[in-house]
Motif scaffolding. Structure first.
Motif, PDB file in Angstrom:
ATOM      1  N   UNK A 111       0.942  -1.397   0.213  1.00 29.50           N
ATOM      2  CA  UNK A 111      -0.251  -0.378  -0.772  1.00 29.50           C
ATOM      3  C   UNK A 111       0.590   1.170  -0.086  1.00 29.50           C
ATOM      4  N   UNK A 112       1.626   1.159   0.615  1.00 31.35           N
ATOM      5  CA  UNK A 112       2.568   2.121   0.818  1.00 31.35           C
ATOM      6  C   UNK A 112       3.131   2.570  -0.373  1.00 31.35           C
ATOM      7  N   UNK A 113       3.755   1.688  -1.232  1.00 31.19           N
ATOM      8  CA  UNK A 113       5.120   1.705  -2.550  1.00 31.19           C
ATOM      9  C   UNK A 113       3.814   2.384  -3.553  1.00 31.19           C
ATOM     10  N   UNK A 114       3.056   1.554  -3.664  1.00 24.82           N
ATOM     11  CA  UNK A 114       1.374   1.777  -4.320  1.00 24.82           C
ATOM     12  C   UNK A 114       1.620   3.619  -4.104  1.00 24.82           C
ATOM     13  N   UNK A 115       1.159   4.136  -2.759  1.00 22.23           N
ATOM     14  CA  UNK A 115       1.201   5.734  -2.609  1.00 22.23           C
ATOM     15  C   UNK A 115       1.865   6.219  -2.842  1.00 22.23           C
TER      16      UNK A 115
END
Length: 303
Positions: free
Chosen positions: A293-297
């Motif tokens: 989720x963090x990397x996608x954001x």
């Protein structure tokens, strides 16, 4: 009448004037700088290179620092009641997680240029101090996940007020900006604690560990379904939602901050993504999901 005599200009002076004009003409066309006027006209516009503005958000930061609480320390992911930063979603080096730092920097880069200043049990009031310590590394990105402990108190009346939560986060951002005006910030939303209760209460072991004092405002009397218990849990859930609104609003006021848009709060952690020791904190698989989720954001072209 006498005819007026025309004054003769020496030939040498005429040649000097022509040469001087030619030199000045060349300088006026090619030398642009200082107070000199630049090229003008349609042709000049076509030849002038288009500026390439530096983007406000860099999708490939070269170093990462993490701040927050037990989730970012990998608590209970490897052993009971123990931190395990190796599997942290933010900076861990575990191949089973592929943390945000590993995804951005590679495994070797993450080992050299990522730092974890999260502290298990910390609350929003502790975040400014963590930000100050993280800023000493001069990271290009700071990852934030905190707030669960502000809601996980002995009673609902002891939960951190929304006003104090906002003041703490604003102070943390000011602390960072005073040291690093251009460092980027990724802010994860607080998980849905009621969702974690509903999943973990199916485990007899989990309910026993909860009695040791893990998030009593939500997990206390885990099997109780009466009106009082339901109201208590809904009160905690509403406070978490209020915290998430604060995180999103404060982050939106900083052009180099990205909030996950509620992705962590909305994620429906399954039993496989919860610690098999406390059935509340993320397991290794849960940490991997937080990293995704963090990397996608962080790497999205637009927030």
């Amino acid at each position: 009448m006498r005819q007026a005599t025309r004054r003769r200009i020496p030939r040498s002076r005429t040649v000097l004037a022509v040469v001087t004009a030619a030199v000045l003409g060349v300088a006026g066309c090619d030398a642009v700088g200082g107070d000199s006027a630049g090229p003008s006209g349609t042709g000049a516009e076509r030849s002038r290179p288009s500026p390439s503005p530096t983007p406000v958000w860099d999708t490939g930061p070269d170093s990462v620092a993490a701040v927050g609480d037990s989730i970012t320390r990998g608590f209970d992911a490897c052993a009971v009641l123990t931190d395990c930063p190796e599997v942290s979603w933010a900076t861990g080096g575990s191949e089973k997680v592929d943390s945000l730092a590993v995804r951005l920097l590679g495994r070797a880069g993450a080992a050299e240029r990522s730092w974890n200043h999260a502290v298990s049990g910390s609350r929003m009031a502790d975040l400014p101090g963590q930000m100050e310590r993280a800023a000493r590394h001069r990271p290009e990105l700071v990852a934030v996940l905190t707030g669960a402990n502000d809601a996980c108190r002995e009673t609902t009346s002891a939960m951190t007020s929304v006003a104090d939560f906002r003041a703490g986060f604003e102070e943390a951002m000011r602390t960072l900006r005073a040291a690093l005006p251009k460092t980027q910030v990724y802010v994860a939303s607080v998980p849905d604690l009621k969702r974690l209760w509903s999943q973990g209460r199916t485990s007899a072991l989990g309910r026993q560990v909860w009695k040791l004092g893990i998030c009593p405002s939500m997990l206390g009397d885990a099997d109780a379904l009466d009106a009082a218990a339901t109201l208590r849990r809904e009160t905690v859930r509403k406070r978490v939602e209020d915290y998430n609104e604060v995180l999103a609003e404060v982050c939106a006021g900083d052009r180099r901050c990205r909030h996950d848009g509620g992705a962590v709060y909305e994620y429906r952690f399954g039993t496989g993504e919860l610690s098999h020791w406390d059935w509340f904190h993320p397991s290794v698989d849960g940490q991997a999901e937080l990293a995704r989720i963090a990397h996608r954001t962080v790497t999205a072209e637009r927030p």
